[in-house]
Design a protein around this motif. Structure first.
Motif, PDB file in Angstrom:
ATOM      1  N   GLY A 250       0.837  -1.205   0.000  1.00 59.31           N
ATOM      2  CA  GLY A 250       0.000   0.000   0.000  1.00 59.31           C
ATOM      3  C   GLY A 250       0.869   1.250   0.000  1.00 59.31           C
ATOM      4  O   GLY A 250       1.910   1.298   0.672  1.00 59.31           O
ATOM      5  N   PHE A 251       0.458   2.252  -0.761  1.00 64.41           N
ATOM      6  CA  PHE A 251       1.199   3.520  -0.844  1.00 64.41           C
ATOM      7  C   PHE A 251       0.230   4.658  -0.564  1.00 64.41           C
ATOM      8  O   PHE A 251      -0.877   4.677  -1.103  1.00 64.41           O
ATOM      9  N   ASN A 252       0.659   5.589   0.245  1.00 60.53           N
ATOM     10  CA  ASN A 252      -0.179   6.740   0.558  1.00 60.53           C
ATOM     11  C   ASN A 252       0.742   7.952   0.583  1.00 60.53           C
ATOM     12  O   ASN A 252       1.860   7.874   1.117  1.00 60.53           O
ATOM     13  N   PHE A 253       0.267   9.053  -0.012  1.00 66.87           N
ATOM     14  CA  PHE A 253       1.119  10.237  -0.137  1.00 66.87           C
ATOM     15  C   PHE A 253       0.677  11.251   0.915  1.00 66.87           C
ATOM     16  O   PHE A 253      -0.496  11.621   0.967  1.00 66.87           O
ATOM     17  N   VAL A 254       1.638  11.696   1.732  1.00 66.74           N
ATOM     18  CA  VAL A 254       1.299  12.621   2.818  1.00 66.74           C
ATOM     19  C   VAL A 254       1.311  14.038   2.236  1.00 66.74           C
ATOM     20  O   VAL A 254       2.228  14.830   2.475  1.00 66.74           O
ATOM     21  N   TYR A 255       0.289  14.324   1.466  1.00 68.82           N
ATOM     22  CA  TYR A 255       0.280  15.583   0.718  1.00 68.82           C
ATOM     23  C   TYR A 255      -1.155  15.889   0.323  1.00 68.82           C
ATOM     24  O   TYR A 255      -1.934  14.971   0.059  1.00 68.82           O
ATOM     25  N   SER A 256      -1.495  17.174   0.238  1.00 66.47           N
ATOM     26  CA  SER A 256      -2.888  17.546   0.033  1.00 66.47           C
ATOM     27  C   SER A 256      -3.094  18.326  -1.255  1.00 66.47           C
ATOM     28  O   SER A 256      -4.133  18.954  -1.437  1.00 66.47           O
ATOM     29  N   SER A 257      -2.087  18.317  -2.129  1.00 70.39           N
ATOM     30  CA  SER A 257      -2.217  19.084  -3.373  1.00 70.39           C
ATOM     31  C   SER A 257      -1.937  18.167  -4.564  1.00 70.39           C
ATOM     32  O   SER A 257      -2.078  16.946  -4.470  1.00 70.39           O
ATOM     33  N   ASN A 258      -1.536  18.759  -5.689  1.00 71.96           N
ATOM     34  CA  ASN A 258      -1.355  17.984  -6.925  1.00 71.96           C
ATOM     35  C   ASN A 258      -0.387  16.823  -6.732  1.00 71.96           C
ATOM     36  O   ASN A 258       0.745  17.013  -6.303  1.00 71.96           O
ATOM     37  N   PHE A 259      -0.831  15.644  -7.103  1.00 68.47           N
ATOM     38  CA  PHE A 259       0.035  14.472  -6.928  1.00 68.47           C
ATOM     39  C   PHE A 259      -0.103  13.541  -8.127  1.00 68.47           C
ATOM     40  O   PHE A 259      -1.056  13.646  -8.903  1.00 68.47           O
ATOM     41  N   ILE A 260       0.855  12.643  -8.217  1.00 73.85           N
ATOM     42  CA  ILE A 260       0.714  11.535  -9.161  1.00 73.85           C
ATOM     43  C   ILE A 260       1.186  10.258  -8.481  1.00 73.85           C
ATOM     44  O   ILE A 260       2.151  10.269  -7.706  1.00 73.85           O
ATOM     45  N   MET A 261       0.449   9.168  -8.744  1.00 73.68           N
ATOM     46  CA  MET A 261       0.880   7.836  -8.298  1.00 73.68           C
ATOM     47  C   MET A 261       0.753   6.968  -9.535  1.00 73.68           C
ATOM     48  O   MET A 261      -0.352   6.824 -10.068  1.00 73.68           O
ATOM     49  N   GLN A 262       1.849   6.481 -10.025  1.00 78.39           N
ATOM     50  CA  GLN A 262       1.750   5.735 -11.272  1.00 78.39           C
ATOM     51  C   GLN A 262       2.554   4.451 -11.237  1.00 78.39           C
ATOM     52  O   GLN A 262       3.506   4.307 -10.468  1.00 78.39           O
ATOM     53  N   VAL A 263       2.115   3.528 -12.074  1.00 81.52           N
ATOM     54  CA  VAL A 263       2.843   2.263 -12.228  1.00 81.52           C
ATOM     55  C   VAL A 263       3.122   2.102 -13.714  1.00 81.52           C
ATOM     56  O   VAL A 263       2.205   2.105 -14.527  1.00 81.52           O
ATOM     57  N   GLU A 264       4.390   2.001 -14.037  1.00 84.66           N
ATOM     58  CA  GLU A 264       4.773   1.841 -15.432  1.00 84.66           C
ATOM     59  C   GLU A 264       5.248   0.404 -15.633  1.00 84.66           C
ATOM     60  O   GLU A 264       6.226  -0.033 -15.018  1.00 84.66           O
ATOM     61  N   VAL A 265       4.529  -0.310 -16.467  1.00 87.33           N
ATOM     62  CA  VAL A 265       4.911  -1.693 -16.751  1.00 87.33           C
ATOM     63  C   VAL A 265       5.667  -1.679 -18.077  1.00 87.33           C
ATOM     64  O   VAL A 265       5.143  -1.212 -19.089  1.00 87.33           O
ATOM     65  N   ASP A 266       6.888  -2.152 -18.037  1.00 88.23           N
ATOM     66  CA  ASP A 266       7.720  -2.036 -19.238  1.00 88.23           C
ATOM     67  C   ASP A 266       7.670  -3.303 -20.081  1.00 88.23           C
ATOM     68  O   ASP A 266       6.906  -4.232 -19.806  1.00 88.23           O
ATOM     69  N   HIS A 267       8.513  -3.333 -21.106  1.00 88.54           N
ATOM     70  CA  HIS A 267       8.477  -4.432 -22.081  1.00 88.54           C
ATOM     71  C   HIS A 267       9.037  -5.733 -21.499  1.00 88.54           C
ATOM     72  O   HIS A 267       8.949  -6.778 -22.145  1.00 88.54           O
ATOM     73  N   TYR A 268       9.631  -5.682 -20.316  1.00 83.50           N
ATOM     74  CA  TYR A 268      10.052  -6.924 -19.660  1.00 83.50           C
ATOM     75  C   TYR A 268       9.117  -7.272 -18.496  1.00 83.50           C
ATOM     76  O   TYR A 268       9.462  -8.062 -17.617  1.00 83.50           O
ATOM     77  N   ASP A 269       7.956  -6.609 -18.484  1.00 88.74           N
ATOM     78  CA  ASP A 269       6.942  -6.874 -17.456  1.00 88.74           C
ATOM     79  C   ASP A 269       7.426  -6.583 -16.035  1.00 88.74           C
ATOM     80  O   ASP A 269       7.032  -7.258 -15.075  1.00 88.74           O
ATOM     81  N   THR A 270       8.306  -5.620 -15.897  1.00 86.27           N
ATOM     82  CA  THR A 270       8.605  -5.134 -14.554  1.00 86.27           C
ATOM     83  C   THR A 270       7.686  -3.940 -14.288  1.00 86.27           C
ATOM     84  O   THR A 270       7.140  -3.351 -15.230  1.00 86.27           O
ATOM     85  N   ALA A 271       7.509  -3.610 -13.023  1.00 78.15           N
ATOM     86  CA  ALA A 271       6.574  -2.534 -12.679  1.00 78.15           C
ATOM     87  C   ALA A 271       7.297  -1.464 -11.868  1.00 78.15           C
ATOM     88  O   ALA A 271       7.832  -1.756 -10.798  1.00 78.15           O
ATOM     89  N   ARG A 272       7.313  -0.263 -12.387  1.00 76.50           N
ATOM     90  CA  ARG A 272       7.921   0.861 -11.651  1.00 76.50           C
ATOM     91  C   ARG A 272       6.807   1.693 -11.017  1.00 76.50           C
ATOM     92  O   ARG A 272       5.980   2.265 -11.706  1.00 76.50           O
ATOM     93  N   VAL A 273       6.854   1.764  -9.690  1.00 75.36           N
ATOM     94  CA  VAL A 273       5.876   2.568  -8.954  1.00 75.36           C
ATOM     95  C   VAL A 273       6.505   3.905  -8.624  1.00 75.36           C
ATOM     96  O   VAL A 273       7.649   3.959  -8.146  1.00 75.36           O
ATOM     97  N   MET A 274       5.777   4.956  -8.879  1.00 76.79           N
ATOM     98  CA  MET A 274       6.323   6.269  -8.579  1.00 76.79           C
ATOM     99  C   MET A 274       5.257   7.127  -7.908  1.00 76.79           C
ATOM    100  O   MET A 274       4.105   7.124  -8.340  1.00 76.79           O
ATOM    101  N   VAL A 275       5.653   7.821  -6.868  1.00 75.51           N
ATOM    102  CA  VAL A 275       4.697   8.655  -6.123  1.00 75.51           C
ATOM    103  C   VAL A 275       5.338  10.010  -5.859  1.00 75.51           C
ATOM    104  O   VAL A 275       6.468  10.076  -5.361  1.00 75.51           O
TER     105      VAL A 275
END
Ligand code: DGJ
Length: 744
Positions: A250-275
């Motif tokens: 679980g991921f939660n961002f301690v922030y109350s304004s503009n945010f992004i939480m994304q998961v990028e699945v690449d061509h080798y099927d790995t997943a990059r989570v970015m918050v």
């Protein structure tokens, strides 16, 4: 010991026996990610966790001609773009008027006992240094003459790791930060479901689930608030994970304004989570010696399903996020006059409502919108924080005194961040509104937003609020925010700093919250944004409770409260019994069901008690007494979701005391079933198998294992013929059961 450093191999391992997080310095000096998940035992070398499989030279870009080293395939800790990793980066920083590929190389590390607070930002904390440890990794970009610090904290007793980053300019030239994520993690596979909380005004935080697929999937806000629409919460669960078992992050961002939480699945099927802060429109100028600190990302690992994840968030936020003043405090049962009167009230009406509520046992009277300026509807007066003497000729002080003389606490509504075009304040200071002078403004609920990026404006509002708090001896403030931000410009920021506006704005909000809560520690703040439009951990750092939704319909609340509980403790959710037909849905539900839903939160009423029948008043007195008896359990107990309103006609949840001797169960059925089963049961969880539990009001006793394996019998439903022994019928049925153990 919570943090191990293998000095020779430059590997770092955070672990507390529940979770492990491992990374290292790669051969190019950047950080590589090795593992995040269930605790691993420590060893002096983890290099085998790095996988160097580079597919073929033709399909891969390799580092300095080393065919075994490619940033395209390696898992990284805080990636940059432009040096053979084609995925989205965590960092973008450059010298003003130039471009640059960030090249931060490992320089040193620091281990700290405890967890330092973040400057100007809300974050989880550990009052006792033994409860957390922090690892700081310092990296340096020689060309930029800048230092990047990655902060990792691990809590001793929870499977929780928090992350944030900061950049410091040590060089003579100005730098510009274009993006700086709070955290980035490369998972080795994509076998997850992406769960998040989505909605809109009046139907916030519904649970959504989708399969992770190739490409980028994200949730975000560009509204200047965390939003009703997409909450800054994301969970990745394994396909076979349930509420009670299996892995989830679980991921939660301690922030109350503009945010992004994304998961990028690449061509080798790995997943990059970015918050992090949403990079769209964001840029931050960093002069010599200045630093920029990102907000914090909370990461919870659970191998006990979604409930396990939620319970860790709940404990963390109760013990390490809300102001410590309120951790052990029982919150008063309140009555709020909004749905009783809207803007149409005078002192007599309010005093009568309060008096009538007091007789029911209610403890706090909250005066909502409409007490100031000339605010008879929502078209005027925001910013004019002087009492409307037409409504309250004796002033707020007189009303406050009458309320306190009757033995109740007094609370007041503010919308500090707003300004109405029709207000004295706007006529005097038209440039105080967010936007660009000479350009059209977009109105939202007929109002504009005050430019909280400007300290002098925040200071002005502070003076107004502080003055009223002092004069009226307030014990509660409902801090509302009823529109999102458009034309996001400040008339005081230089043109090349407008990309800083949104972050500076929320820093202004946090500053005001911080100043008021410090000066008035006994005032309880409830955050609100048109209901649940800013229900996030950033707000919770200052305001331990939040108005969950403007929707007070008991049936709609099942979904809203169930979804909200994924990340947030039930003892942070304002939940009130309102009149019927409900003002948001026109639905009529039984008074008992309205209370049975609202008990699992911070309880209150949002109705005119003078309109209640004698029978209803008797029932409400019992409800109030019931909540008073159990609110300690609601606050301190372990919350479990049992049946989801998103997957059926029934919802159920329960709270178990830490010693497992007390249990409060809520069960709800939306539509009646004809010819239903006579002996329906509800299987409980989290009990002590060997304890004998007895339900209040019932004669029978049950062992914990029976309640978990067979279930708690539900009352018999009317099936068309059994009117003699049926005790429930019709739509919107519900029951709350209190059980306690009789053999301990
Ligand atoms: C929105 C809030 O959520 C309501 O409870 C109420 O306070 C109104 N604003 C008042 O304008």
């Amino acid at each position: 010991m919570l943090i191990y450093v293998n000095q020779d191999s430059q590997q770092f391992h955070l672990t507390n026996g529940q979770v492990s997080y491992i990374f290292h310095v790669m051969k190019n000096g950047q950080l590589g990610h090795l593992y995040y998940g269930k605790a691993l035992r420590h060893r002096t070398d983890f290099s085998h966790l790095q996988i160097y499989d580079v597919p073929t030279a033709a399909s891969c870009h390799v580092y300095e001609d080393d065919p075994a080293f490619s940033l395209e395939t390696l898992r990284q800790e805080y990636p940059a773009y432009g040096n053979s990793d084609f995925r989205e980066p965590a960092i973008g920083v450059r010298k003003r008027n130039s471009s640059h590929i960030p090249d931060f190389k490992y320089k040193s590390f620091r281990v700290l006992e405890g967890k330092p607070r973040l400057d100007y930002l809300p974050a989880t904390y550990a009052e006792d240094n033994q409860k957390a440890s922090t690892l700081q990794i310092i990296l340096k970009d020689k060309y930029l003459q800048a230092e990047l610090t990655l902060n990792y904290s691990i809590f001793r007793d929870l499977p929780v790791i928090t992350r944030s980053a900061s950049v410091k300019n040590n060089g003579p030239l100005n730098l510009v930060i274009d993006r700086l994520m709070g955290a980035s993690i490369d998972f080795p596979d994509k076998e997850f479901l992406f769960i998040h909380l989505a909605g809109a005004w009046s139907r916030e935080r519904h649970v959504k689930e989708r399969i992770l697929e190739s490409g980028t999937q994200s949730i975000s806000s560009l509204r200047g608030a965390s939003s009703h629409h997409l909450n800054p919460f994301l969970a990745l669960k394994r396909p076979n994970t349930t509420e009670h078992s299996g892995e989830v992050y679980g991921f939660n961002f301690v922030y109350s304004s503009n945010f992004i939480m994304q998961v990028e699945v690449d061509h080798y099927d790995t997943a990059r989570v970015m918050v992090g802060i949403h990079p769209f429109g964001f840029s931050w100028n960093l002069k010599t010696e200045e630093s920029f600190q990102t907000p914090e990302v909370v990461m919870v690992y659970s191998d006990q399903g979604l409930n396990g994840m939620s319970q860790s968030f709940h404990t963390l936020y109760r013990d390490h996020l809300i102001p410590s003043r309120w951790k052990k405090e029982e919150r008063p049962i309140l009555i709020n006059n909004w749905e009783a009167t809207y803007f149409d009230f005078n002192e007599e009406k309010l005093v009568n409502i309060a008096e009538s509520a007091r007789e029911l046992g209610i403890e706090l009277f909250v005066l909502d919108d409409g007490w100031f300026g000339k605010r008879n509807n929502d078209t005027s007066s925001l910013g004019d924080w002087q009492v409307d003497e037409n409504k309250l000729p004796n002033g707020l002080e007189s009303l406050a005194k009458k309320i306190s003389d009757m033995g109740m606490e007094f609370g007041l509504w503010f919308e500090p961040e707003m300004i109405s075009p029709d207000s004295e304040l706007f006529r005097e200071h038209p440039d105080w509104a967010v936007g660009m002078s000479g350009q059209p403004y977009t109105l939202g609920r007929n109002q504009l937003v005050l430019d909280f990026s400007r300290p002098e404006i925040v200071d002005y509002i502070y003076q107004k609020m502080a003055d009223i708090i002092r004069k009226t001896n307030l014990s509660y403030i409902k801090w509302d925010m009823n529109r999102n931000i458009t034309e996001p410009f400040s008339q005081k920021l230089e043109p090349n700093r407008q990309g800083e506006f949104f972050h500076r704005y929320i820093l202004g909000v946090y500053y005001l919250y911080g100043r008021l809560t410090k000066e008035f520690p006994n005032v309880m703040f409830e955050s609100c944004a048109g209901g649940g439009g800013r229900f996030d951990p950033g707000m919770m750092y200052y305001a331990p409770q939040a108005w969950t939704s403007d929707d007070t319909d008991a049936i709609e609340r099942l979904k809203i409260q169930y979804g909200t509980s994924f990340a947030y403790p039930i003892y942070s959710m304002g939940s009130h019994v309102a009149a019927v037909p409900n003002h948001q849905t026109m639905r009529t539900t039984p008074l008992s069901t309205r209370a049975n839903t609202a008990y699992f939160g911070i309880f209150g009423y949002e109705l005119d008690p003078l309109l209640l029948s004698e029978v209803e008043r008797i029932e409400i007195k019992k409800q109030v007494a019931f909540y008073k008896q159990h609110r300690g359990l609601i606050r301190d107990g372990q919350f479990y979701r049992l049946l989801s309103p998103f997957s059926g006609n029934e919802t159920a949840w329960m709270v178990v005391s830490q010693d497992r001797t007390e249990v409060l169960v809520g069960w709800y059925k939306v539509l009646a079933t004809p010819n239903s089963l006579k002996h329906q049961t509800l299987r409980l969880t989290g009990l002590d198998e060997s304890l004998v539990y007895k339900a209040e009001g019932g004669g029978r006793t049950y062992y914990g294992d029976e309640l978990m394996q067979v279930g708690l019998p539900l009352p018999t439903e009317f099936n068309g013929v059994n009117s003699g022994n049926a005790t429930r019928s019709g739509d919107f049925q519900s029951r709350v059961f209190y059980l306690n153990s009789i053999n301990r």
